[in-house]
Design a protein around this motif. Sequence first.
Motif, PDB file in Angstrom:
ATOM      1  N   VAL A   1       1.970  16.617 -33.721  1.00  0.00           N
ATOM      2  CA  VAL A   1       2.769  17.886 -33.383  1.00  0.00           C
ATOM      3  C   VAL A   1       2.465  18.340 -32.332  1.00  0.00           C
ATOM      4  O   VAL A   1       3.424  18.763 -31.749  1.00  0.00           O
ATOM      5  N   SER A   2       1.135  18.258 -31.813  1.00  0.00           N
ATOM      6  CA  SER A   2       1.158  19.003 -30.341  1.00  0.00           C
ATOM      7  C   SER A   2       1.886  18.344 -29.221  1.00  0.00           C
ATOM      8  O   SER A   2       2.430  19.064 -28.465  1.00  0.00           O
ATOM      9  N   ILE A   3       2.144  17.059 -29.329  1.00  0.00           N
ATOM     10  CA  ILE A   3       3.046  16.547 -28.493  1.00  0.00           C
ATOM     11  C   ILE A   3       4.511  16.901 -28.636  1.00  0.00           C
ATOM     12  O   ILE A   3       5.120  17.194 -27.487  1.00  0.00           O
ATOM     13  N   PHE A   4       5.043  16.743 -29.760  1.00  0.00           N
ATOM     14  CA  PHE A   4       6.319  17.394 -30.157  1.00  0.00           C
ATOM     15  C   PHE A   4       6.458  18.808 -29.304  1.00  0.00           C
ATOM     16  O   PHE A   4       7.407  19.408 -28.937  1.00  0.00           O
TER      17      PHE A   4
ATOM     18  N   LYS B   1      -7.531  10.453 -19.815  1.00  0.00           N
ATOM     19  CA  LYS B   1      -7.772  10.579 -21.267  1.00  0.00           C
ATOM     20  C   LYS B   1      -9.021  10.110 -21.653  1.00  0.00           C
ATOM     21  O   LYS B   1      -9.572  11.020 -22.671  1.00  0.00           O
ATOM     22  N   PRO B   2      -9.761   9.214 -21.198  1.00  0.00           N
ATOM     23  CA  PRO B   2     -11.138   8.922 -21.848  1.00  0.00           C
ATOM     24  C   PRO B   2     -12.193  10.034 -21.551  1.00  0.00           C
ATOM     25  O   PRO B   2     -13.149  10.365 -22.367  1.00  0.00           O
ATOM     26  N   PHE B   3     -12.055  10.942 -20.519  1.00  0.00           N
ATOM     27  CA  PHE B   3     -12.891  11.675 -20.080  1.00  0.00           C
ATOM     28  C   PHE B   3     -12.670  13.104 -20.643  1.00  0.00           C
ATOM     29  O   PHE B   3     -13.539  13.920 -20.847  1.00  0.00           O
ATOM     30  N   SER B   4     -11.457  13.388 -20.879  1.00  0.00           N
ATOM     31  CA  SER B   4     -11.016  15.141 -21.060  1.00  0.00           C
ATOM     32  C   SER B   4      -9.456  15.104 -21.814  1.00  0.00           C
ATOM     33  O   SER B   4      -8.638  14.743 -21.184  1.00  0.00           O
ATOM     34  N   GLY B   5      -9.606  15.596 -22.974  1.00  0.00           N
ATOM     35  CA  GLY B   5      -8.460  15.818 -23.722  1.00  0.00           C
ATOM     36  C   GLY B   5      -7.580  16.931 -22.986  1.00  0.00           C
ATOM     37  O   GLY B   5      -6.481  16.699 -22.835  1.00  0.00           O
ATOM     38  N   SER B   6      -8.098  17.973 -22.507  1.00  0.00           N
ATOM     39  CA  SER B   6      -7.393  19.027 -21.828  1.00  0.00           C
ATOM     40  C   SER B   6      -6.902  18.691 -20.563  1.00  0.00           C
ATOM     41  O   SER B   6      -5.863  18.765 -20.038  1.00  0.00           O
ATOM     42  N   GLY B   7      -7.765  17.459 -19.950  1.00  0.00           N
ATOM     43  CA  GLY B   7      -7.400  17.143 -18.641  1.00  0.00           C
ATOM     44  C   GLY B   7      -6.249  16.181 -18.694  1.00  0.00           C
ATOM     45  O   GLY B   7      -5.127  16.171 -18.048  1.00  0.00           O
TER      46      GLY B   7
ATOM     47  N   MET C   1      -2.298  16.533 -17.442  1.00  0.00           N
ATOM     48  CA  MET C   1      -1.652  15.315 -16.714  1.00  0.00           C
ATOM     49  C   MET C   1      -0.318  15.004 -17.199  1.00  0.00           C
ATOM     50  O   MET C   1       0.951  14.747 -16.353  1.00  0.00           O
ATOM     51  N   MET C   2      -0.185  15.147 -18.529  1.00  0.00           N
ATOM     52  CA  MET C   2       1.112  14.855 -19.175  1.00  0.00           C
ATOM     53  C   MET C   2       1.945  16.096 -18.723  1.00  0.00           C
ATOM     54  O   MET C   2       3.226  15.717 -18.410  1.00  0.00           O
ATOM     55  N   ILE C   3       1.626  17.150 -18.752  1.00  0.00           N
ATOM     56  CA  ILE C   3       2.391  18.169 -18.504  1.00  0.00           C
ATOM     57  C   ILE C   3       2.735  18.269 -17.028  1.00  0.00           C
ATOM     58  O   ILE C   3       3.964  18.596 -16.805  1.00  0.00           O
ATOM     59  N   GLU C   4       1.937  17.808 -16.118  1.00  0.00           N
ATOM     60  CA  GLU C   4       2.362  17.838 -14.891  1.00  0.00           C
ATOM     61  C   GLU C   4       3.488  16.727 -14.565  1.00  0.00           C
ATOM     62  O   GLU C   4       4.431  16.953 -13.699  1.00  0.00           O
ATOM     63  N   THR C   5       3.511  15.576 -15.146  1.00  0.00           N
ATOM     64  CA  THR C   5       4.389  14.680 -15.252  1.00  0.00           C
ATOM     65  C   THR C   5       5.705  15.146 -15.792  1.00  0.00           C
ATOM     66  O   THR C   5       6.664  14.738 -15.224  1.00  0.00           O
ATOM     67  N   MET C   6       5.642  15.833 -16.625  1.00  0.00           N
ATOM     68  CA  MET C   6       6.895  16.255 -17.206  1.00  0.00           C
ATOM     69  C   MET C   6       7.492  17.389 -16.285  1.00  0.00           C
ATOM     70  O   MET C   6       8.747  17.308 -16.032  1.00  0.00           O
ATOM     71  N   GLN C   7       6.660  18.152 -15.743  1.00  0.00           N
ATOM     72  CA  GLN C   7       7.109  19.246 -14.720  1.00  0.00           C
ATOM     73  C   GLN C   7       7.738  18.506 -13.421  1.00  0.00           C
ATOM     74  O   GLN C   7       8.814  18.894 -12.926  1.00  0.00           O
TER      75      GLN C   7
ATOM     76  N   ALA D   1       3.926   8.986 -20.563  1.00  0.00           N
ATOM     77  CA  ALA D   1       2.710   9.853 -20.760  1.00  0.00           C
ATOM     78  C   ALA D   1       2.383  10.498 -21.925  1.00  0.00           C
ATOM     79  O   ALA D   1       1.475  10.572 -22.447  1.00  0.00           O
ATOM     80  N   ALA D   2       3.620  10.983 -22.572  1.00  0.00           N
ATOM     81  CA  ALA D   2       3.791  11.432 -23.831  1.00  0.00           C
ATOM     82  C   ALA D   2       3.152  10.614 -24.910  1.00  0.00           C
ATOM     83  O   ALA D   2       2.319  10.646 -25.838  1.00  0.00           O
ATOM     84  N   VAL D   3       3.318   9.211 -24.828  1.00  0.00           N
ATOM     85  CA  VAL D   3       3.075   8.392 -25.693  1.00  0.00           C
ATOM     86  C   VAL D   3       1.601   7.925 -25.646  1.00  0.00           C
ATOM     87  O   VAL D   3       0.635   7.765 -26.572  1.00  0.00           O
ATOM     88  N   ILE D   4       1.121   7.893 -24.138  1.00  0.00           N
ATOM     89  CA  ILE D   4      -0.149   7.349 -23.996  1.00  0.00           C
ATOM     90  C   ILE D   4      -1.094   8.596 -24.443  1.00  0.00           C
ATOM     91  O   ILE D   4      -2.096   8.529 -24.992  1.00  0.00           O
ATOM     92  N   GLN D   5      -0.575   9.894 -24.296  1.00  0.00           N
ATOM     93  CA  GLN D   5      -1.311  10.930 -24.775  1.00  0.00           C
ATOM     94  C   GLN D   5      -1.640  10.825 -26.369  1.00  0.00           C
ATOM     95  O   GLN D   5      -2.672  11.336 -26.854  1.00  0.00           O
ATOM     96  N   GLY D   6      -0.812  10.378 -27.227  1.00  0.00           N
ATOM     97  CA  GLY D   6      -0.856  10.334 -28.420  1.00  0.00           C
ATOM     98  C   GLY D   6      -1.215   9.110 -28.935  1.00  0.00           C
ATOM     99  O   GLY D   6      -1.688   8.758 -30.344  1.00  0.00           O
ATOM    100  N   SER D   7      -1.851   8.301 -27.969  1.00  0.00           N
ATOM    101  CA  SER D   7      -2.253   6.756 -28.534  1.00  0.00           C
ATOM    102  C   SER D   7      -3.852   6.971 -28.856  1.00  0.00           C
ATOM    103  O   SER D   7      -4.123   5.760 -29.633  1.00  0.00           O
TER     104      SER D   7
END
Length: 408
Positions: free
Chosen positions: A154-157, A327-333, A337-343, A355-361
């Motif tokens: 849901v969070s990625i959606f 991703k391995p180091f920080s969920g918020s980070g 990164m995903m948001i910055e890529t979207m922007q 990036a969205a798919v990686i974030q959910g993987s």
Amino acid sequence: MLNRLWPALFLLAFFSCLYQAILGHPEVLAQTIEASFKTAKTAVEIAIGLVGLLCFWLGLFQIAEKSGLTDRLAWLLTPLFQKLMPEVPKGHPAIGSVTLNMAANMLGLDNAATPMGLKAMKDLQSLNPHPDTASNPQILFLVINTSSITLIPVSIFMYRAQFHAPDPASVFLPILFATSCSTLAGILLVAWLQKLDLFNRVVLAYAAGFAVLMAGLISLVVGLPPDALSERSALIGNLALFGIIVLFLLAGWRKNVALYDEFITGAKQGFDLAVGLIPFLVAMLVAVSMLRASGVLTMILDGIAYVIGLLGLNTDFVPALTTALIKPFSGSGARAMMIETMQTYGVDSFPALVAAVIQGSSETTFYVLAVYFGAVGIRKERYALACGLFCDLVGAIAAISAAYWFFY
């Protein structure tokens, strides 16, 4: 780790600006500072914009918890974990807490998953003959949590909706595919290291059921061109979301849950959660935006793209690798990164979709290891970290492959 990584991003941006100023391009310094101000404001706007969506879904998750859906899913998973953790005696409380944690993760109930995860780790610790060293069941439990199979991302959606994606749920099937690969890889690796018997009837029955589910989903999209694949994934994702909403409400109604009251109770957490995101988003988004404005991030990505190009591979996914690397180091980070890529590229651009798919993987390996093992005083993680990072790698590769299949 972040205490070293975060300031390093600013230092890299500073030295890059200084170098370019010496070369006669002092305007880069002004552009970098301007990017920091603009991004700090954007981070707050993003967090506040999520309030409504968070309130809605946290309200629904509250109903799901009160209706006993988590307990029912845990009951379905219990026979599997009894076979995957043979060192845990039958009927021990650890099996119940492990399955409850997994059920909450699968349903996206983060608020319930973490407390149950900590309880599960403490229950497993009560069986640990060497309290400072991770036991086999604890390693398996941690690896499954780092791969973090989630049926409802849901969070990625929500983030995609915040950036006005036409179909926020179009990444549903690619994420399900990637997180399934990550989880399966983790279980197989740990099973091989611990010499677990995966060929007994119970494990094979669960594997067969999962294979049938995945085959059914794949049959709905196999052979379709990329545009049709994206539309079909959006259709299935939206249908799944609507079905989950109805399921939660029907389950609560059947258990005589005060639906509206419980929804309001859960929804009240939405504002606090959104506001709580602001410091994390500001910290990471500002650092990344300054890194990009100074030219450092572009240089790094160009270098990676060059190496990948030498291998004869397509490089369009490279801008999304910032999410995979953090991703391995920080969920918020990674989220930043995903948001910055979207922007930067657009919410429905190929890099943003990857990036969205990686974030959910997968989950944040170092964070999960630090919290769960730290809670019970484990200092020797054995091969848990290596297995968790392996899950991250498999998840990222599967995410990139799925994105090419569905969107390219």
